[in-house]
Design a protein around this motif. Structure first.
Motif, mmCIF file in Angstrom:
data_model
loop_
_atom_site.group_PDB
_atom_site.id
_atom_site.type_symbol
_atom_site.label_atom_id
_atom_site.label_comp_id
_atom_site.label_asym_id
_atom_site.label_seq_id
_atom_site.Cartn_x
_atom_site.Cartn_y
_atom_site.Cartn_z
ATOM 1 N N THR A 50 -16.306 -1.245 -9.412
ATOM 2 C CA THR A 50 -16.090 -2.074 -8.231
ATOM 3 C C THR A 50 -17.422 -2.635 -7.744
ATOM 4 O O THR A 50 -18.290 -1.896 -7.282
ATOM 5 C CB THR A 50 -15.418 -1.290 -7.090
ATOM 6 N N PRO A 51 -17.624 -3.957 -7.832
ATOM 7 C CA PRO A 51 -18.862 -4.539 -7.301
ATOM 8 C C PRO A 51 -18.911 -4.495 -5.775
ATOM 9 O O PRO A 51 -19.983 -4.600 -5.182
ATOM 10 C CB PRO A 51 -18.821 -5.979 -7.822
ATOM 11 N N GLU A 52 -17.723 -4.344 -5.131
ATOM 12 C CA GLU A 52 -17.688 -4.314 -3.670
ATOM 13 C C GLU A 52 -18.293 -3.034 -3.100
ATOM 14 O O GLU A 52 -18.748 -3.018 -1.951
ATOM 15 C CB GLU A 52 -16.241 -4.451 -3.177
ATOM 16 N N ALA A 53 -18.273 -1.952 -3.869
ATOM 17 C CA ALA A 53 -18.806 -0.663 -3.401
ATOM 18 C C ALA A 53 -19.572 -0.015 -4.542
ATOM 19 O O ALA A 53 -19.086 0.912 -5.195
ATOM 20 C CB ALA A 53 -17.675 0.233 -2.912
ATOM 21 N N ALA A 80 -0.203 2.998 1.358
ATOM 22 C CA ALA A 80 0.272 2.511 0.066
ATOM 23 C C ALA A 80 0.281 0.990 0.047
ATOM 24 O O ALA A 80 0.747 0.341 0.989
ATOM 25 C CB ALA A 80 1.663 3.054 -0.220
ATOM 26 N N GLY A 81 -0.237 0.431 -1.008
ATOM 27 C CA GLY A 81 -0.263 -1.016 -1.157
ATOM 28 C C GLY A 81 -1.531 -1.669 -0.660
ATOM 29 O O GLY A 81 -1.806 -2.817 -1.015
ATOM 30 N N ASP A 82 -2.291 -0.962 0.194
ATOM 31 C CA ASP A 82 -3.541 -1.539 0.678
ATOM 32 C C ASP A 82 -4.575 -1.543 -0.449
ATOM 33 O O ASP A 82 -4.726 -0.546 -1.177
ATOM 34 C CB ASP A 82 -4.090 -0.729 1.855
ATOM 35 N N PRO A 83 -5.322 -2.628 -0.604
ATOM 36 C CA PRO A 83 -6.352 -2.665 -1.651
ATOM 37 C C PRO A 83 -7.536 -1.761 -1.291
ATOM 38 O O PRO A 83 -7.838 -1.534 -0.116
ATOM 39 C CB PRO A 83 -6.767 -4.135 -1.685
ATOM 40 N N ILE A 84 -8.183 -1.236 -2.318
ATOM 41 C CA ILE A 84 -9.400 -0.429 -2.165
ATOM 42 C C ILE A 84 -10.482 -1.095 -2.995
ATOM 43 O O ILE A 84 -10.349 -1.223 -4.216
ATOM 44 C CB ILE A 84 -9.174 1.022 -2.632
ATOM 45 N N ASN A 85 -11.535 -1.536 -2.335
ATOM 46 C CA ASN A 85 -12.663 -2.168 -3.023
ATOM 47 C C ASN A 85 -12.201 -3.316 -3.919
ATOM 48 O O ASN A 85 -12.630 -3.463 -5.058
ATOM 49 C CB ASN A 85 -13.442 -1.136 -3.855
#
Length: 487
Positions: A261-264, A285-290
């Motif tokens: 993940t380039p975001e983190a 549930a369903g929420d994106p992570i990084n």
């Protein structure tokens, strides 16, 4: 373990480090295993003298865990339930258990305590004779490293600080990345290597180096130096509450990585070794992570380091296809075998060098995936009061030792000075082991001469014929048979 609140009370922590180095020193003189007679292929041990690979009494199907699982009695029987595993884990941090209970370290450290820990950390068992270029190590070079330890600048009283490791990082005997060896042909054993921290392990921060690049820490394994950028600092409550959270995922493969993940970047493609337990990240549930959905992965929570060194927590993803479990694996003979064989063929890594592990690292990581914590070196594994043992002395005859080995169970550990091996089963009454070992040295049945085969990896071998030196069998050098799976 008693509180380390005076110089005399330091002994439990510093003794662990001394014993670790003593046993590792003895390991350098016991880097061989051997046979005095050929055992056999699978069905008849006496039929095969030496395999084409230079390993005695070996056949290809012995390299499958299923070969041994089929021979194990009640392979899926749970040997210790979750409560018994938790109790044994607690005993490992108790008196003579082999691990340091960091929560019992006093909030104020004295100059004497810290100086003694630094001195103990410097007692490496491997002579620093040459550097990476093969040039002699001079006293001036050693003095420079000791000067960076800044022992003279330790205050009379130091407030203990706390942190979590944020990546797989080596522990060092002195604050330096320089590599030293005892000889040109012993480059697998680096003088300053003192172990490893995995992501999320707690430390007590006691001091820092003169160049400000290193922290001197007390770990559950004992005192050592670690690079400052690999530890994030937080309060004691924050650190220990993270460590004691229930596992959300436990790494059950030899090693897995978090999703890129380039975001983190702090939690991107982190290496996680077998047994690392991470709490689940509380993400809807369903929420994106990084930048990625979590529906095909497991969300976990990892420590990360802010630019100023402070501790934060970040969510990361483990692919569902990665070799992990929702908690510690049940302690069964089948699981012991399957976990151990996941390291088969991995290169020997002194103190977890080379992104690998050594003999005691192998046994520790296997059992950690099932919730049992073993001390970090073979000597302490052989006498930890958290485990059941059959101890041996010079008064125990060869016959008595054979009798004990005939009753050994899958997962039992055999400890000789400087080395530990794990029982995986018997073939025609002959015990076999899996071990992380540099060499197989054995008496060739055809010539009756000692023969040396370089393994330098996690290997399957017979036990009874193995040599600890030119004249002594491992069975006669055995100091302890450890019954890890007994309550």
């Amino acid at each position: 373990m008693s509180r380390l609140d005076s110089p005399s009370a330091q002994t439990p922590a510093t003794t662990r480090r001394v014993e670790a180095r003593t046993w590792r020193m003895r390991a350098l003189s016991l880097m061989v295993v051997g046979t005095t007679a050929g055992l056999a292929a699978c069905a008849t041990p006496s039929a095969l003298a030496v395999s084409p690979a230079g390993v005695p009494a070996f056949s290809e199907d012995m390299l499958s865990p299923e070969f041994w699982i089929r021979r194990a009695p009640s392979p899926d029987k749970v040997l210790l339930d979750a409560d018994q595993v938790a109790t044994q884990r607690m005993r490992a941090f108790g008196p003579a258990g082999g691990l340091v209970d960091l929560k019992r370290i006093p909030a104020t450290l004295t100059r004497t305590q810290v100086a003694n820990w630094i001195q103990e950390a410097q007692q490496t068992p491997i002579q620093a004779a040459i550097d990476e270029q093969g040039q002699p190590v001079t006293e001036a070079m050693r003095a420079e490293l000791r000067q960076n330890a800044a022992t003279a600048h330790i205050p009379e009283a130091t407030t203990a600080r706390y942190g979590l490791s944020v990546r797989r990082t080596p522990l060092r005997s002195l604050p330096s990345t320089r590599r030293f060896f005892a000889a040109e042909n012993l480059r697998d054993y680096e003088s300053l290597q003192a172990g490893v921290l995995f992501p999320g392990e707690p430390v007590v921060i006691a001091h820092h180096s003169a160049d400000q690049q290193w922290l001197f820490v007390l770990t559950t394994q004992g005192p050592a130096w670690v690079q400052r950028g690999d530890v994030a600092e937080g309060t004691a409550d924050t650190v220990f509450s993270y460590v004691t959270r229930a596992p959300g995922r436990v790494v059950t493969g030899d090693q897995v990585r978090t999703v890129f993940t380039p975001e983190a970047p702090g939690v991107s493609e982190l290496e996680l070794d077998m047994g690392v337990a991470l709490p689940r990240a509380d993400v809807p549930a369903g929420d994106p992570i990084n930048g990625a959905s979590s529906y095909a992965s497991w969300p976990v929570l990892l420590p990360a380091r802010e630019q100023d060194g402070t501790l934060v927590f970040q969510s990361a993803l483990l692919r569902r296809t990665a070799d992990t479990a929702p908690g510690y694996l049940p302690l069964t003979r089948a699981n012991i075998l399957r976990q151990a064989f996941k390291f088969l063929g991995e290169r020997y890594g002194w103190g977890h060098q080379f992104n690998a592990r050594d003999c005691s690292g192998l046994t520790s990581d296997v059992y950690r995936s099932m919730g049992l914590f073993l001390p970090p070196n073979s000597g302490l594994q052989g006498k930890s009061e958290a485990l059941k043992h059959r101890l041996f002395t010079a008064q125990d005859s060869h016959t008595e030792r054979l009798r004990a080995l005939a009753q050994a169970q899958v997962g039992d550990l055999i400890v000789v000075p400087g080395h530990v091996l794990m029982i995986i089963g018997h073939v025609e009454g002959e015990p076999y082991v899996i071990q992380d070992v540099p060499y197989a040295v054995f008496k060739d049945p055809a010539t009756q001469q000692l023969r040396k085969t370089k393994l330098n990896q996690v290997s399957v071998t017979p036990l009874l014929p193995l040599h600890a030196d030119d004249t002594t069998l491992y069975v006669d050098a055995m100091t302890s048979l450890v019954h890890v799976t007994q309550p």
